[in-house]
Write a protein that holds these residues in place. Structure first.
Motif, PDB file in Angstrom:
ATOM      1  N   GLU A  26      78.360  12.863  29.957  1.00  0.00           N
ATOM      2  CA  GLU A  26      77.155  13.167  30.724  1.00  0.00           C
ATOM      3  C   GLU A  26      76.955  12.034  31.725  1.00  0.00           C
ATOM      4  OE1 GLU A  26      72.470  13.611  29.792  1.00  0.00           O
ATOM      5  OE2 GLU A  26      73.875  14.498  28.385  1.00  0.00           O
ATOM      6  N   PRO A  27      77.047  12.327  32.987  1.00  0.00           N
ATOM      7  CA  PRO A  27      76.913  11.241  33.971  1.00  0.00           C
ATOM      8  C   PRO A  27      75.496  10.658  33.949  1.00  0.00           C
ATOM      9  CG  PRO A  27      76.919  13.372  35.061  1.00  0.00           C
ATOM     10  CD  PRO A  27      77.211  13.618  33.617  1.00  0.00           C
ATOM     11  N   VAL A  28      75.440   9.354  34.116  1.00  0.00           N
ATOM     12  CA  VAL A  28      74.163   8.663  34.133  1.00  0.00           C
ATOM     13  C   VAL A  28      73.700   8.575  35.590  1.00  0.00           C
ATOM     14  CG1 VAL A  28      72.976   6.517  33.610  1.00  0.00           C
ATOM     15  CG2 VAL A  28      74.786   7.340  32.099  1.00  0.00           C
ATOM     16  N   LEU A  29      72.599   9.199  35.862  1.00  0.00           N
ATOM     17  CA  LEU A  29      72.051   9.171  37.209  1.00  0.00           C
ATOM     18  C   LEU A  29      70.914   8.155  37.268  1.00  0.00           C
ATOM     19  CD1 LEU A  29      71.873  13.006  37.904  1.00  0.00           C
ATOM     20  CD2 LEU A  29      73.623  11.403  38.638  1.00  0.00           C
ATOM     21  N   ILE A  30      70.967   7.312  38.244  1.00  0.00           N
ATOM     22  CA  ILE A  30      69.903   6.335  38.416  1.00  0.00           C
ATOM     23  C   ILE A  30      68.922   6.915  39.415  1.00  0.00           C
ATOM     24  CG2 ILE A  30      69.328   4.011  39.160  1.00  0.00           C
ATOM     25  CD1 ILE A  30      72.149   3.196  38.290  1.00  0.00           C
ATOM     26  N   VAL A  31      67.782   7.291  38.902  1.00  0.00           N
ATOM     27  CA  VAL A  31      66.741   7.860  39.748  1.00  0.00           C
ATOM     28  C   VAL A  31      65.529   6.948  39.673  1.00  0.00           C
ATOM     29  CG1 VAL A  31      67.525  10.236  39.488  1.00  0.00           C
ATOM     30  CG2 VAL A  31      65.900   9.310  37.875  1.00  0.00           C
ATOM     31  N   PRO A  32      64.770   6.877  40.736  1.00  0.00           N
ATOM     32  CA  PRO A  32      63.583   6.026  40.670  1.00  0.00           C
ATOM     33  C   PRO A  32      62.579   6.603  39.679  1.00  0.00           C
ATOM     34  CG  PRO A  32      63.632   7.279  42.716  1.00  0.00           C
ATOM     35  CD  PRO A  32      64.932   7.523  42.025  1.00  0.00           C
ATOM     36  N   PRO A  33      61.823   5.738  39.015  1.00  0.00           N
ATOM     37  CA  PRO A  33      60.850   6.249  38.047  1.00  0.00           C
ATOM     38  C   PRO A  33      59.762   7.035  38.758  1.00  0.00           C
ATOM     39  CG  PRO A  33      60.526   3.909  38.424  1.00  0.00           C
ATOM     40  CD  PRO A  33      61.776   4.296  39.149  1.00  0.00           C
ATOM     41  N   PRO A  34      59.122   7.922  38.047  1.00  0.00           N
ATOM     42  CA  PRO A  34      58.049   8.685  38.681  1.00  0.00           C
ATOM     43  C   PRO A  34      56.898   7.769  39.056  1.00  0.00           C
ATOM     44  CG  PRO A  34      58.055   9.045  36.323  1.00  0.00           C
ATOM     45  CD  PRO A  34      59.276   8.238  36.649  1.00  0.00           C
TER      46      PRO A  34
END
Length: 137
Positions: A26-34
């Motif tokens: 499962e690729p780890v996506l770095i998304v900004p926190p909400p």
């Protein structure tokens, strides 16, 4: 004879693959926190109340940074501190950003989060350098 050998190799390969199990990636996506969820109470605060809330959050963020650098206070219940503190610090930083944005949109005097946290942390470091209080008794 060749077909039997191929069949045995295929059966052995199938058995080997079925015993090793499946590995999913499962690729780890770095998304900004909400963004920090502001409550209706936050939106209804006066400018003075927003400033007081901002200063309280800056003190809390400075305290968390200080404790992460020097260790938590004795007897603070440090079992989960190393796990919880970074997450709490990130949430406090998001709250400071949200309050700054709210101050801007409401036309209140704006305090910047970075300098406010640095100022509060300097106060903590100065208090840490002071000699301990002695109690006569």
């Amino acid at each position: 004879m060749g077909a039997l050998r191929t069949y045995r190799l295929q059966a052995a390969a199938f058995a080997l693959l079925s015993l090793t199990g499946c590995v999913t990636y499962e690729p780890v996506l770095i998304v900004p926190p909400p963004p920090y969820p502001l409550l209706p109470v936050d939106r209804l605060m006066s400018c003075e109340a927003m400033t007081a809330s901002f200063i309280f959050s800056a003190k809390r963020a400075a305290r968390l940074e200080f404790w992460l650098a020097f260790g938590p206070l004795p007897g603070y219940g440090t079992d989960m501190f190393g796990v919880d503190a970074p997450r709490e610090l990130a949430a406090e930083r998001r709250r400071l950003d949200a309050l700054t944005d709210l101050q801007r949109t409401r036309g209140c005097p704006v305090m910047e989060p970075g300098p406010a946290v640095v100022y509060e942390r300097q106060k903590l470091e100065e208090a840490n350098k002071a000699p301990p209080l002695r109690v006569r008794g």
